[in-house]
Motif scaffolding. Sequence first.
Motif, PDB file in Angstrom:
ATOM      1  N   ALA A   1       0.783  -1.440  -0.201  1.00  0.00           N
ATOM      2  CA  ALA A   1      -0.480   0.330   0.075  1.00  0.00           C
ATOM      3  C   ALA A   1       0.683   0.953   0.189  1.00  0.00           C
ATOM      4  O   ALA A   1       0.464   2.359  -0.646  1.00  0.00           O
ATOM      5  N   THR A   2       1.829   0.444   0.872  1.00  0.00           N
ATOM      6  CA  THR A   2       2.938   2.005   0.678  1.00  0.00           C
ATOM      7  C   THR A   2       3.431   2.251  -0.849  1.00  0.00           C
ATOM      8  O   THR A   2       3.968   3.833  -1.123  1.00  0.00           O
ATOM      9  N   LEU A   3       4.022   1.544  -0.892  1.00  0.00           N
ATOM     10  CA  LEU A   3       4.737   1.587  -2.742  1.00  0.00           C
ATOM     11  C   LEU A   3       3.639   2.101  -2.827  1.00  0.00           C
ATOM     12  O   LEU A   3       4.046   3.014  -4.084  1.00  0.00           O
ATOM     13  N   VAL A   4       2.640   1.247  -3.645  1.00  0.00           N
ATOM     14  CA  VAL A   4       1.203   2.358  -4.788  1.00  0.00           C
ATOM     15  C   VAL A   4       0.819   3.431  -4.205  1.00  0.00           C
ATOM     16  O   VAL A   4       1.329   4.743  -5.326  1.00  0.00           O
ATOM     17  N   TRP A   5       0.918   4.401  -3.012  1.00  0.00           N
ATOM     18  CA  TRP A   5       0.798   4.962  -3.079  1.00  0.00           C
ATOM     19  C   TRP A   5       1.842   6.118  -2.983  1.00  0.00           C
ATOM     20  O   TRP A   5       2.138   7.255  -3.707  1.00  0.00           O
ATOM     21  N   ILE A   6       3.012   5.989  -3.160  1.00  0.00           N
ATOM     22  CA  ILE A   6       4.035   6.363  -3.075  1.00  0.00           C
ATOM     23  C   ILE A   6       4.267   6.364  -5.195  1.00  0.00           C
ATOM     24  O   ILE A   6       4.119   7.813  -5.723  1.00  0.00           O
ATOM     25  N   SER A   7       3.929   5.510  -5.962  1.00  0.00           N
ATOM     26  CA  SER A   7       3.862   5.708  -7.130  1.00  0.00           C
ATOM     27  C   SER A   7       2.599   5.968  -7.571  1.00  0.00           C
ATOM     28  O   SER A   7       3.252   6.699  -8.466  1.00  0.00           O
ATOM     29  N   ALA A   8       1.872   6.096  -7.027  1.00  0.00           N
ATOM     30  CA  ALA A   8       0.643   7.350  -7.157  1.00  0.00           C
ATOM     31  C   ALA A   8       0.910   8.828  -7.326  1.00  0.00           C
ATOM     32  O   ALA A   8       0.548   9.606  -8.723  1.00  0.00           O
ATOM     33  N   TRP A   9       0.972   9.164  -6.788  1.00  0.00           N
ATOM     34  CA  TRP A   9       1.946  10.689  -6.872  1.00  0.00           C
ATOM     35  C   TRP A   9       3.432  10.701  -7.758  1.00  0.00           C
ATOM     36  O   TRP A   9       3.891  11.647  -8.486  1.00  0.00           O
ATOM     37  N   ASN A  10       4.466   9.317  -7.975  1.00  0.00           N
ATOM     38  CA  ASN A  10       5.239   9.718  -8.694  1.00  0.00           C
ATOM     39  C   ASN A  10       4.739  10.018 -10.230  1.00  0.00           C
ATOM     40  O   ASN A  10       5.659  10.884 -11.130  1.00  0.00           O
ATOM     41  N   LEU A  11       3.777   9.736 -10.609  1.00  0.00           N
ATOM     42  CA  LEU A  11       3.182   9.921 -12.009  1.00  0.00           C
ATOM     43  C   LEU A  11       2.723  11.014 -11.625  1.00  0.00           C
ATOM     44  O   LEU A  11       2.860  11.720 -12.903  1.00  0.00           O
ATOM     45  N   ALA A  12       1.928  11.279 -10.643  1.00  0.00           N
ATOM     46  CA  ALA A  12       1.085  12.528 -10.428  1.00  0.00           C
ATOM     47  C   ALA A  12       2.031  13.917 -10.703  1.00  0.00           C
ATOM     48  O   ALA A  12       2.340  15.028 -11.444  1.00  0.00           O
ATOM     49  N   ILE A  13       3.361  13.875 -10.186  1.00  0.00           N
ATOM     50  CA  ILE A  13       4.385  15.286  -9.963  1.00  0.00           C
ATOM     51  C   ILE A  13       5.076  15.076 -11.581  1.00  0.00           C
ATOM     52  O   ILE A  13       5.784  16.299 -11.699  1.00  0.00           O
ATOM     53  N   THR A  14       5.229  14.066 -12.269  1.00  0.00           N
ATOM     54  CA  THR A  14       6.132  13.939 -13.629  1.00  0.00           C
ATOM     55  C   THR A  14       5.164  15.091 -14.612  1.00  0.00           C
ATOM     56  O   THR A  14       5.662  14.732 -15.429  1.00  0.00           O
TER      57      THR A  14
END
Length: 231
Positions: free
Chosen positions: A212-225
């Motif tokens: 869940a933590t890794l998915v959360w980071i990945s979602a923001w990783n996509l949004a911020i790029t």
Amino acid sequence: IEFVNRTVTGFVSVAVILAVLGSLLRTPRRRDLTWLSLGLVAGVIGQIILGGLTVLFELHPPFVIAHFLVSMVLIWNAFVLHERSKYAQAPALPVVPRNVRVLSRIIVIVAAFTLFTGTIVTGTGPHGGDETVPRLSFDIGSVARLHSVTVWVFLALTIAALFALHRSGAPVNVDRRAKYLVAAILVQGTIGYVQYFNGVPILLVGLHLLGATLVWISAWNLAITGRVFSR
């Protein structure tokens, strides 16, 4: 376990202090980085208070849920601080079409809702940290299905974003991060289904929390790029 958690909190506190000092001593000083670093301070203090209440109220699910969700806010805060610190404060320039940027924001919102429904499933399930801890009074099958639906919506939106990126000729790094998010959701969903149909073994619950933590980071990783700053 509680002792280890407190020890880790000590290391986190040191890292937060260093982040604050870094933002204050940076030349030129940037207001956005200063506020983000102070946000980490507020988050850690909030976590300490919540942790104390969680123990005081004997691991009652609402306090455990709040403790976890504040952790997710802290992770978001730290991730954004890390990403912004790489670049100058100049206005960000969009590198993907507006519809993809909007979709990435929706993905983050759905990711947050998915995290929340996941905490309800955990709070209803058998693992309360102690046999005497009362669980949430929901039907485990119903809340698990609700959580599953949010995951499928999350996955569908991310795949739609991936196709939109392909059609728009987006930069390779943005496309790659969308693929990472799809992969993370698929792995996380697989763990969720396996644990559900195997009596919710505790080891898989732990892996599911990590996922869940890794998915959360990945979602923001996509949004911020979706935007790029000047270096």
